[in-house]
Design a protein around this motif. Sequence first.
Motif, PDB file in Angstrom:
ATOM      1  N   GLU A 105     -41.917 -59.948   9.396  1.00 34.11           N
ATOM      2  CA  GLU A 105     -42.057 -59.799  10.848  1.00 34.11           C
ATOM      3  C   GLU A 105     -41.211 -60.826  11.593  1.00 34.11           C
ATOM      4  O   GLU A 105     -40.598 -60.504  12.621  1.00 34.11           O
ATOM      5  N   ILE A 106     -41.173 -62.062  11.093  1.00 31.96           N
ATOM      6  CA  ILE A 106     -40.352 -63.108  11.722  1.00 31.96           C
ATOM      7  C   ILE A 106     -38.882 -62.685  11.732  1.00 31.96           C
ATOM      8  O   ILE A 106     -38.194 -62.779  12.753  1.00 31.96           O
ATOM      9  N   LEU A 107     -38.408 -62.212  10.603  1.00 37.45           N
ATOM     10  CA  LEU A 107     -37.008 -61.793  10.486  1.00 37.45           C
ATOM     11  C   LEU A 107     -36.712 -60.613  11.403  1.00 37.45           C
ATOM     12  O   LEU A 107     -35.689 -60.593  12.115  1.00 37.45           O
ATOM     13  N   LEU A 108     -37.600 -59.644  11.415  1.00 38.16           N
ATOM     14  CA  LEU A 108     -37.382 -58.440  12.217  1.00 38.16           C
ATOM     15  C   LEU A 108     -37.393 -58.748  13.709  1.00 38.16           C
ATOM     16  O   LEU A 108     -36.569 -58.223  14.473  1.00 38.16           O
ATOM     17  N   GLU A 109     -38.289 -59.611  14.140  1.00 42.80           N
ATOM     18  CA  GLU A 109     -38.368 -59.963  15.563  1.00 42.80           C
ATOM     19  C   GLU A 109     -37.082 -60.633  16.042  1.00 42.80           C
ATOM     20  O   GLU A 109     -36.610 -60.381  17.157  1.00 42.80           O
ATOM     21  N   LYS A 110     -36.506 -61.488  15.214  1.00 49.20           N
ATOM     22  CA  LYS A 110     -35.254 -62.154  15.590  1.00 49.20           C
ATOM     23  C   LYS A 110     -34.096 -61.157  15.651  1.00 49.20           C
ATOM     24  O   LYS A 110     -33.233 -61.240  16.533  1.00 49.20           O
TER      25      LYS A 110
ATOM     26  N   ARG B 178     -38.623 -52.439   3.803  1.00 49.63           N
ATOM     27  CA  ARG B 178     -39.532 -51.457   4.392  1.00 49.63           C
ATOM     28  C   ARG B 178     -39.687 -51.671   5.894  1.00 49.63           C
ATOM     29  O   ARG B 178     -39.639 -50.709   6.671  1.00 49.63           O
ATOM     30  N   HIS B 179     -39.838 -52.914   6.319  1.00 50.66           N
ATOM     31  CA  HIS B 179     -39.986 -53.208   7.742  1.00 50.66           C
ATOM     32  C   HIS B 179     -38.779 -52.715   8.540  1.00 50.66           C
ATOM     33  O   HIS B 179     -38.932 -52.139   9.625  1.00 50.66           O
ATOM     34  N   PHE B 180     -37.595 -52.943   8.001  1.00 45.07           N
ATOM     35  CA  PHE B 180     -36.387 -52.540   8.722  1.00 45.07           C
ATOM     36  C   PHE B 180     -36.200 -51.020   8.724  1.00 45.07           C
ATOM     37  O   PHE B 180     -35.795 -50.441   9.736  1.00 45.07           O
ATOM     38  N   LEU B 181     -36.491 -50.373   7.625  1.00 45.78           N
ATOM     39  CA  LEU B 181     -36.329 -48.922   7.563  1.00 45.78           C
ATOM     40  C   LEU B 181     -37.357 -48.198   8.424  1.00 45.78           C
ATOM     41  O   LEU B 181     -37.052 -47.142   9.004  1.00 45.78           O
ATOM     42  N   VAL B 182     -38.560 -48.753   8.521  1.00 47.91           N
ATOM     43  CA  VAL B 182     -39.582 -48.156   9.391  1.00 47.91           C
ATOM     44  C   VAL B 182     -39.120 -48.189  10.838  1.00 47.91           C
ATOM     45  O   VAL B 182     -39.251 -47.203  11.577  1.00 47.91           O
ATOM     46  N   LEU B 183     -38.564 -49.312  11.249  1.00 46.33           N
ATOM     47  CA  LEU B 183     -38.095 -49.421  12.632  1.00 46.33           C
ATOM     48  C   LEU B 183     -36.880 -48.528  12.875  1.00 46.33           C
ATOM     49  O   LEU B 183     -36.695 -48.000  13.974  1.00 46.33           O
TER      50      LEU B 183
ATOM     51  N   LYS C 204     -31.194 -45.007  17.611  1.00 46.69           N
ATOM     52  CA  LYS C 204     -29.924 -45.727  17.762  1.00 46.69           C
ATOM     53  C   LYS C 204     -29.649 -46.672  16.592  1.00 46.69           C
ATOM     54  O   LYS C 204     -28.511 -47.006  16.313  1.00 46.69           O
ATOM     55  N   TRP C 205     -30.715 -47.111  15.932  1.00 48.57           N
ATOM     56  CA  TRP C 205     -30.555 -48.098  14.872  1.00 48.57           C
ATOM     57  C   TRP C 205     -29.873 -47.516  13.648  1.00 48.57           C
ATOM     58  O   TRP C 205     -30.146 -46.382  13.252  1.00 48.57           O
ATOM     59  N   GLU C 206     -28.998 -48.317  13.050  1.00 47.54           N
ATOM     60  CA  GLU C 206     -28.411 -47.998  11.757  1.00 47.54           C
ATOM     61  C   GLU C 206     -28.615 -49.213  10.860  1.00 47.54           C
ATOM     62  O   GLU C 206     -28.108 -50.299  11.159  1.00 47.54           O
ATOM     63  N   ILE C 207     -29.360 -49.042   9.783  1.00 51.15           N
ATOM     64  CA  ILE C 207     -29.643 -50.144   8.863  1.00 51.15           C
ATOM     65  C   ILE C 207     -28.879 -49.934   7.561  1.00 51.15           C
ATOM     66  O   ILE C 207     -28.928 -48.852   6.964  1.00 51.15           O
ATOM     67  N   PHE C 208     -28.172 -50.962   7.125  1.00 49.61           N
ATOM     68  CA  PHE C 208     -27.395 -50.899   5.885  1.00 49.61           C
ATOM     69  C   PHE C 208     -27.998 -51.878   4.880  1.00 49.61           C
ATOM     70  O   PHE C 208     -28.055 -53.086   5.143  1.00 49.61           O
ATOM     71  N   ILE C 209     -28.456 -51.336   3.766  1.00 43.89           N
ATOM     72  CA  ILE C 209     -29.106 -52.127   2.728  1.00 43.89           C
ATOM     73  C   ILE C 209     -28.198 -52.189   1.506  1.00 43.89           C
ATOM     74  O   ILE C 209     -27.770 -51.145   1.002  1.00 43.89           O
TER      75      ILE C 209
END
Length: 347
Positions: free
Chosen positions: A259-264, A291-296, A302-307
């Motif tokens: 959560e700390i990482l995602l909020e920043k 999981r936190h990033f993919l859920v968001l 608009k979000w694009e997440i690259f893992i």
Amino acid sequence: MVYKKKSIVIGIETSCDDTAVSVVNRNRNVLSNIIIHQKIHKKYGGVVPELAARLHEKYLVKAVNMAISSAKINKNQIDAVSFTLGPGLIGPLLVGASFAKSFSMGLKIPLIGVNHVQAHILSQFIKKGNLNKSYYPIFPFLCLMISGGHTQIVKVNDFFKMEILGSTLDDSVGDAFDKIARMFGFSYPGGPKLEYFSKNGNSKKFIFSKPLVKGLDFSFSGLKSHVMQFIKKKSKKNPYFVQNNLSDLCASIQRIIAEILLEKVKKAIADTGIFRVSLAGGVSANNEIIRHFLVLEKKNKKWEIFIPKKKYATDNAAMIAITGLLKYEKNIFDPINVCSYSKFQTF
């Protein structure tokens, strides 16, 4: 130096305790990716720099030969040698640098020093199976660099134009994971063990406070202290507290860190208007953070997440080789007297 159409670059990574060598070609395909793990450090509870350096000396020639053989090439087909210049442990770095310099002189090919953190970020440009280049993040994008040594939010404007927007003020997230894991009795490295035991835990069982840090910077020392005090207090009343609540503790800690990482990152997106975000570094292999990033991402179109693939998230030479290839394409080379460095320098 003329850039060849059939470029082949070898990468050498010796920044810590893994002896790694990789070969990539012009199409960004990884032809080989060899990693020899130094397991002996576990009994010391952390990496012993002098021992790591000696073992790199022992394993490096073997790893290079394995990488060349696995890539099904001969050494004369290699067009450039790239290596980790820094940051990292200076002894191990010097072993890799010395070998790379000798390799460069012996074959009369360009020498390319690589920033270890930058290489983690650029690992996103390793070709992923049969997917085409459109899968790569488009510039500019944001990168959350999370590892045992670094925690940063980086704005990536181009391959070699990067700007740090935020960084940790004390411990890295990976270091915090390992130190908290040690409180639970886990051996080094503790982060993966903490993740393993969290699988069947209730992530909302225990609540830990989030550090109040302005802007895009991070702090994890306060969280680490809070967990330590919490465990001491509970263990005084019940000596078996950690043992009886291990899964829930691990799950709760993973959740708060994610959560700390995602909020920043959400704040960085709001500040920059950039919705493309990549994760990089060894901690980016953590499933709860992913999981936190993919859920968001699912909630925000608009979000694009690259893992990154997990084998390219932790320290590896493929990221060094791909960065070397990108530099080779732009004729960015280093002199033979280039110096290794232990502490992080600007990109």
